[in-house]
Design a protein around this motif. Structure first.
Motif, PDB file in Angstrom:
ATOM      1  N   GLU A  75     -46.301  35.259 -40.893  1.00  0.00           N
ATOM      2  CA  GLU A  75     -45.789  34.922 -39.565  1.00  0.00           C
ATOM      3  C   GLU A  75     -46.504  35.695 -38.463  1.00  0.00           C
ATOM      4  OE1 GLU A  75     -41.586  35.380 -39.501  1.00  0.00           O
ATOM      5  OE2 GLU A  75     -41.228  33.865 -41.064  1.00  0.00           O
ATOM      6  N   HIS A  76     -46.950  36.926 -38.760  1.00  0.00           N
ATOM      7  CA  HIS A  76     -47.634  37.712 -37.726  1.00  0.00           C
ATOM      8  C   HIS A  76     -48.974  37.090 -37.362  1.00  0.00           C
ATOM      9  CE1 HIS A  76     -48.978  38.933 -41.616  1.00  0.00           C
ATOM     10  NE2 HIS A  76     -49.650  40.007 -41.254  1.00  0.00           N
ATOM     11  N   LEU A  77     -49.685  36.545 -38.374  1.00  0.00           N
ATOM     12  CA  LEU A  77     -50.951  35.888 -38.091  1.00  0.00           C
ATOM     13  C   LEU A  77     -50.715  34.550 -37.387  1.00  0.00           C
ATOM     14  CD1 LEU A  77     -54.028  36.014 -38.443  1.00  0.00           C
ATOM     15  CD2 LEU A  77     -53.741  34.850 -40.627  1.00  0.00           C
ATOM     16  N   LEU A  78     -49.672  33.851 -37.796  1.00  0.00           N
ATOM     17  CA  LEU A  78     -49.324  32.594 -37.139  1.00  0.00           C
ATOM     18  C   LEU A  78     -49.077  32.819 -35.655  1.00  0.00           C
ATOM     19  CD1 LEU A  78     -48.630  29.582 -37.283  1.00  0.00           C
ATOM     20  CD2 LEU A  78     -46.301  30.241 -37.943  1.00  0.00           C
ATOM     21  N   GLN A  79     -48.358  33.878 -35.324  1.00  0.00           N
ATOM     22  CA  GLN A  79     -48.084  34.163 -33.915  1.00  0.00           C
ATOM     23  C   GLN A  79     -49.360  34.480 -33.140  1.00  0.00           C
ATOM     24  OE1 GLN A  79     -44.810  36.705 -32.877  1.00  0.00           O
ATOM     25  NE2 GLN A  79     -43.598  36.076 -34.649  1.00  0.00           N
ATOM     26  N   LEU A  80     -50.334  35.115 -33.804  1.00  0.00           N
ATOM     27  CA  LEU A  80     -51.606  35.399 -33.139  1.00  0.00           C
ATOM     28  C   LEU A  80     -52.262  34.107 -32.674  1.00  0.00           C
ATOM     29  CD1 LEU A  80     -53.990  37.271 -32.345  1.00  0.00           C
ATOM     30  CD2 LEU A  80     -54.847  36.977 -34.683  1.00  0.00           C
ATOM     31  N   PHE A  81     -52.343  33.115 -33.565  1.00  0.00           N
ATOM     32  CA  PHE A  81     -52.985  31.856 -33.191  1.00  0.00           C
ATOM     33  C   PHE A  81     -52.121  31.034 -32.237  1.00  0.00           C
ATOM     34  CE2 PHE A  81     -55.690  32.801 -36.856  1.00  0.00           C
ATOM     35  CZ  PHE A  81     -56.937  32.505 -36.317  1.00  0.00           C
ATOM     36  N   GLU A  82     -50.804  31.177 -32.338  1.00  0.00           N
ATOM     37  CA  GLU A  82     -49.937  30.463 -31.404  1.00  0.00           C
ATOM     38  C   GLU A  82     -50.126  30.953 -29.970  1.00  0.00           C
ATOM     39  OE1 GLU A  82     -46.073  30.994 -33.103  1.00  0.00           O
ATOM     40  OE2 GLU A  82     -46.191  29.148 -34.297  1.00  0.00           O
ATOM     41  N   HIS A  83     -50.586  32.190 -29.814  1.00  0.00           N
ATOM     42  CA  HIS A  83     -50.819  32.758 -28.487  1.00  0.00           C
ATOM     43  C   HIS A  83     -52.294  32.734 -28.092  1.00  0.00           C
ATOM     44  CE1 HIS A  83     -46.749  34.312 -29.237  1.00  0.00           C
ATOM     45  NE2 HIS A  83     -46.646  34.391 -27.926  1.00  0.00           N
ATOM     46  N   ALA A  84     -53.128  32.113 -28.930  1.00  0.00           N
ATOM     47  CA  ALA A  84     -54.561  32.048 -28.639  1.00  0.00           C
ATOM     48  C   ALA A  84     -54.900  30.737 -27.935  1.00  0.00           C
ATOM     49  CB  ALA A  84     -55.365  32.160 -29.928  1.00  0.00           C
ATOM     50  N   ASP A  85     -55.875  30.820 -27.033  1.00  0.00           N
ATOM     51  CA  ASP A  85     -56.396  29.622 -26.376  1.00  0.00           C
ATOM     52  C   ASP A  85     -57.621  29.072 -27.091  1.00  0.00           C
ATOM     53  OD1 ASP A  85     -54.651  29.674 -23.912  1.00  0.00           O
ATOM     54  OD2 ASP A  85     -55.626  31.632 -23.691  1.00  0.00           O
ATOM     55  N   ALA A  86     -58.321  29.939 -27.812  1.00  0.00           N
ATOM     56  CA  ALA A  86     -59.571  29.538 -28.464  1.00  0.00           C
ATOM     57  C   ALA A  86     -59.785  30.382 -29.717  1.00  0.00           C
ATOM     58  CB  ALA A  86     -60.750  29.693 -27.510  1.00  0.00           C
ATOM     59  N   ALA A  87     -60.599  29.839 -30.630  1.00  0.00           N
ATOM     60  CA  ALA A  87     -60.912  30.559 -31.865  1.00  0.00           C
ATOM     61  C   ALA A  87     -62.354  30.272 -32.265  1.00  0.00           C
ATOM     62  CB  ALA A  87     -59.969  30.143 -32.991  1.00  0.00           C
ATOM     63  N   ILE A  88     -63.062  31.330 -32.673  1.00  0.00           N
ATOM     64  CA  ILE A  88     -64.427  31.230 -33.174  1.00  0.00           C
ATOM     65  C   ILE A  88     -64.422  31.758 -34.598  1.00  0.00           C
ATOM     66  CG2 ILE A  88     -66.832  31.896 -32.856  1.00  0.00           C
ATOM     67  CD1 ILE A  88     -66.053  32.543 -29.899  1.00  0.00           C
ATOM     68  N   VAL A  89     -64.792  30.918 -35.551  1.00  0.00           N
ATOM     69  CA  VAL A  89     -64.713  31.286 -36.970  1.00  0.00           C
ATOM     70  C   VAL A  89     -66.106  31.217 -37.584  1.00  0.00           C
ATOM     71  CG1 VAL A  89     -63.710  30.698 -39.205  1.00  0.00           C
ATOM     72  CG2 VAL A  89     -62.360  30.397 -37.116  1.00  0.00           C
ATOM     73  N   GLY A  90     -66.476  32.260 -38.311  1.00  0.00           N
ATOM     74  CA  GLY A  90     -67.721  32.287 -39.065  1.00  0.00           C
ATOM     75  C   GLY A  90     -67.464  32.791 -40.468  1.00  0.00           C
ATOM     76  N   ARG A  91     -68.147  32.204 -41.461  1.00  0.00           N
ATOM     77  CA  ARG A  91     -67.861  32.551 -42.859  1.00  0.00           C
ATOM     78  C   ARG A  91     -69.108  32.901 -43.663  1.00  0.00           C
ATOM     79  NH1 ARG A  91     -64.031  27.267 -43.433  1.00  0.00           N
ATOM     80  NH2 ARG A  91     -62.220  28.045 -42.283  1.00  0.00           N
ATOM     81  N   PRO A  92     -69.998  33.721 -43.129  1.00  0.00           N
ATOM     82  CA  PRO A  92     -71.106  34.189 -43.967  1.00  0.00           C
ATOM     83  C   PRO A  92     -70.592  35.148 -45.036  1.00  0.00           C
ATOM     84  CG  PRO A  92     -71.091  35.384 -41.909  1.00  0.00           C
ATOM     85  CD  PRO A  92     -70.039  34.319 -41.782  1.00  0.00           C
ATOM     86  N   HIS A  93     -71.391  35.354 -46.072  1.00  0.00           N
ATOM     87  CA  HIS A  93     -70.946  36.151 -47.214  1.00  0.00           C
ATOM     88  C   HIS A  93     -71.848  37.359 -47.450  1.00  0.00           C
ATOM     89  CE1 HIS A  93     -69.391  32.056 -48.045  1.00  0.00           C
ATOM     90  NE2 HIS A  93     -68.356  32.698 -48.563  1.00  0.00           N
TER      91      HIS A  93
END
Length: 369
Positions: free
Chosen positions: A83-101
């Protein structure tokens, strides 16, 4: 700093998510991409927005090694919605995701049962992230270069050639396919003797991926009506899922649902995907690859699904933006893309008219009916 990285960051912030002053943006990217993280923060600072950093992906579980440690020890029944992570995105206007390894095989000894339980628990987090202005992108790590069978320098050149492009020109070219697919009722995909599948796209929305949600971009995609898919499809390219390589995946559809399946390698991983939930046995996306600068398979779906002369179909969740009003959206904790090579003995048919043959579109030179 490598100027290619700075250009990459500028495209993400200014074009892909069109970040504005005072907006809250989540940057989800592992430490191996530190140069890109720094460049993104510089661009975010120029805009006057508010960043926060996660170490890996949009699910926030940590680095690949930390995620493995957690998933190897936790019981599937104990994985619950964060739920804590869910609230982070609920209050976000934008998201940048990268998945290099740092190690592409880090989670190869995590069970498919745990992986599916983990995906299900984070379903609402993913939904919340997808409701923001989001961009999924990449950084050329040595581990990903090794997986692609390339030197680090060659892989960097490959990545930046695919990322740092004139996306306005790409959009104009791809719009010709959007104009064909968006008003269509039915699509048929035929490739060799092993793929002949039809699906309704009536009242669905076709999107032009030209430098917005994905970077690199270079595809036109929509969602099938969930119960409309009929026929058989064999995917020529491998599927790299949960650090395992699925080879020779074949699916048979009736009334939109997978009723039979096989794979020549890691069939149990394919079975694990299909058994995640009811929606994982239906298609959530049909995509047509149109980026011919991506000219080799690299085991990175962000690039591979955009390859020219290919189509891809995704088991699982449909993107809401592709689903028309009063049409069912396929729901699932999974969204797993798989690729069909359309370069030879293949065609795409839309409402009875062939619009691509052997990789060449009807609006391009060299098309043969």
């Amino acid at each position: 700093m490598d100027p290619r990285i700075q250009t990459h960051a500028e495209i993400v912030v200014d074009q892909c998510i069109d970040l504005q002053p005072d907006e809250n943006v989540v940057v989800s990217m592992p430490p191996v991409a530190e140069d890109l993280r720094v460049a993104l923060y510089e661009e975010i600072g120029k805009v006057g927005a508010n960043p926060v950093m996660l170490a890996r992906g949009d699910r926030g579980i940590g680095t690949d090694r930390a995620a493995r440690a957690y998933l190897r020890e936790v019981d599937a029944d104990d994985i619950s919605e964060p739920e804590h992570l869910l609230q982070l995105f609920e209050h976000a206007d934008a998201a940048i995701v990268g998945r290099p390894h740092e190690n592409v095989s880090e989670q190869s000894d995590v069970s498919t049962e745990i992986g599916s339980a983990y995906a299900e628990a984070y379903r609402n987090v993913l939904d919340s992230r997808l409701s923001t202005k989001w961009c999924l992108t990449h950084y050329p790590s040595p581990a990903d270069a090794q997986l692609a069978g390339m030197s680090t320098d060659a892989y960097e050149e490959f990545v930046y050639d695919a990322v740092n492009k004139d996306w306005d020109a790409v959009e104009e070219h791809q719009e010709q396919m959007v104009e064909i697919l968006d008003p269509a009722e039915e699509v048929r995909i035929v490739s060799g003797d092993t793929t002949d599948v039809t699906m309704s796209v009536a009242n669905m929305t076709t999107l032009n991926d030209a430098g917005s949600n994905n970077l690199p971009a270079g595809e036109v995609f929509t969602a099938p009506v969930p119960d409309s898919v009929e026929g058989e499809v064999t995917f020529d390219k491998p599927v790299y899922h949960q650090a395992r390589e699925i080879q020779g995946a074949s699916l048979e559809f009736e009334d939109g649902e997978v009723v039979d399946f096989s794979a020549t390698q890691n069939e149990d991983v394919l079975e694990g995907i299909l058994n995640t939930d009811e929606g994982a046995r239906r298609l959530g996306e049909l995509g047509i690859g149109m980026n011919r600068d991506i000219d080799q398979f690299t085991y990175n779906m962000l690039f591979d699904e955009k390859m020219g002369d290919t189509v891809h179909m995704a088991l699982g969740r449909a993107y809401p933006a592709t689903v028309g009003e009063d049409v069912e959206q396929n729901q699932s904790a999974k969204h797993v893309d798989m690729i069909v090579d359309m370069s030879e003995d293949s065609y795409i048919e839309v409402d009875g008219e062939i619009v691509q043959r052997n990789g060449t579109f009807v609006f391009e030179d060299g098309f043969e009916e």
